[in-house]
Design a protein around this motif. Sequence first.
Motif, short mmCIF file in Angstrom:
data_model
loop_
_atom_site.label_atom_id
_atom_site.label_comp_id
_atom_site.label_asym_id
_atom_site.label_seq_id
_atom_site.Cartn_x
_atom_site.Cartn_y
_atom_site.Cartn_z
N ARG A 37 0.86 -1.18 0.00
CA ARG A 37 0.00 0.00 0.00
C ARG A 37 0.90 1.23 0.00
NH1 ARG A 37 -4.87 2.08 3.58
NH2 ARG A 37 -4.37 4.31 3.56
N GLN A 38 0.57 2.22 -0.84
CA GLN A 38 1.36 3.44 -0.87
C GLN A 38 0.46 4.66 -0.74
OE1 GLN A 38 3.65 4.26 -4.47
NE2 GLN A 38 5.15 5.44 -3.30
N ASP A 39 0.71 5.46 0.27
CA ASP A 39 0.01 6.73 0.46
C ASP A 39 0.79 7.83 -0.28
OD1 ASP A 39 -0.66 5.42 3.61
OD2 ASP A 39 -2.21 5.92 2.16
N LYS A 42 4.65 9.03 0.19
CA LYS A 42 5.28 8.08 1.10
C LYS A 42 5.84 6.89 0.35
CE LYS A 42 3.91 10.24 4.89
NZ LYS A 42 4.87 10.86 5.84
N GLU A 81 -10.36 5.46 4.76
CA GLU A 81 -8.94 5.34 5.09
C GLU A 81 -8.23 4.26 4.29
OE1 GLU A 81 -11.50 5.30 7.29
OE2 GLU A 81 -11.12 3.86 8.93
N SER A 83 -8.24 4.35 1.13
CA SER A 83 -7.84 5.05 -0.10
C SER A 83 -6.32 5.13 -0.16
CB SER A 83 -8.44 6.45 -0.14
OG SER A 83 -9.85 6.40 -0.16
N ALA A 84 -5.75 4.66 -1.25
CA ALA A 84 -4.30 4.61 -1.43
C ALA A 84 -4.03 4.00 -2.80
CB ALA A 84 -3.63 3.77 -0.36
N ARG A 105 -4.93 2.88 -8.19
CA ARG A 105 -5.26 4.00 -7.29
C ARG A 105 -6.70 3.83 -6.82
NH1 ARG A 105 -3.38 6.38 -11.69
NH2 ARG A 105 -5.38 7.36 -12.14
N LYS A 107 -9.86 4.98 -4.49
CA LYS A 107 -10.49 6.08 -3.77
C LYS A 107 -11.80 5.58 -3.20
CE LYS A 107 -11.18 10.48 -2.64
NZ LYS A 107 -10.30 11.21 -1.70
#
Lengths: 110, 116
Positions: A37-39, A42, A81, A83-84, A105, A107
């Motif tokens: 998972r990538q925010d 980050k 939360e 979403s990532a 991606r 959302k």
Amino acid sequence: EDQVTQSPEALRLQEGESSSLNCSYTVSGLRGLFWYRQDPGKGPEFLFTLYSAGEEKEKERLKATLTKKESFLHITAPKPEDSATYLCAVRGSGTYKYIFGTGTRLKVLA
Amino acid sequence: SQTIHQWPATLVQPVGSPLSLECTVEGTSNPNLYWYRQAAGRGLQLLFYSVGIGQISSEVPQNLSASRPQDRQFILSSKKLLLSDSGFYLCAWGSRQADPYNSPLHFGNGTRLTVT
């Protein structure tokens, strides 16, 4: 050549609307398939490792499954939360290289 | 526990200037180390990896280079930056103490490089 393809590129879900992300791969002798998972802004955060066809791993609302040609990341009743961007990677035998897909991606709307 | 440090977090450099990005890992020994670059919509592109001190494998011929002067230190460098070097640079480590093939990579928080 090892290759990873993820679909869809982007996905919008309503909160609570379950769905699945796909990771198709071509690799010589799969030694590991990895979900991250990538925010935004980050580095990727490790979620799961899958080793062999039929294997499943779960963490909270996420479940990853693996076949000989693809992996799915199932998201059950997602929340905002979640979403990532979700990334998939593979490592084949006889190599130190990890090959990544371009990600999905996600959302989740409240 | 293991941690990975990467700095700086952001960097703006003019074309033709040198570059040095540093990455260090704590809490493990003899890790495999990696540099990736991430461009929008293109996923993670492997640039270099190292399986030991002084051992560097290059995946993409370009004006970047990497060095591993110490066991847990990995440096990405350039003598003269190009506009095309802009991107998000990520350092990662993988364990060699467990089954190395099944070990996931663990990433730092990246450096956003803008070449102007």
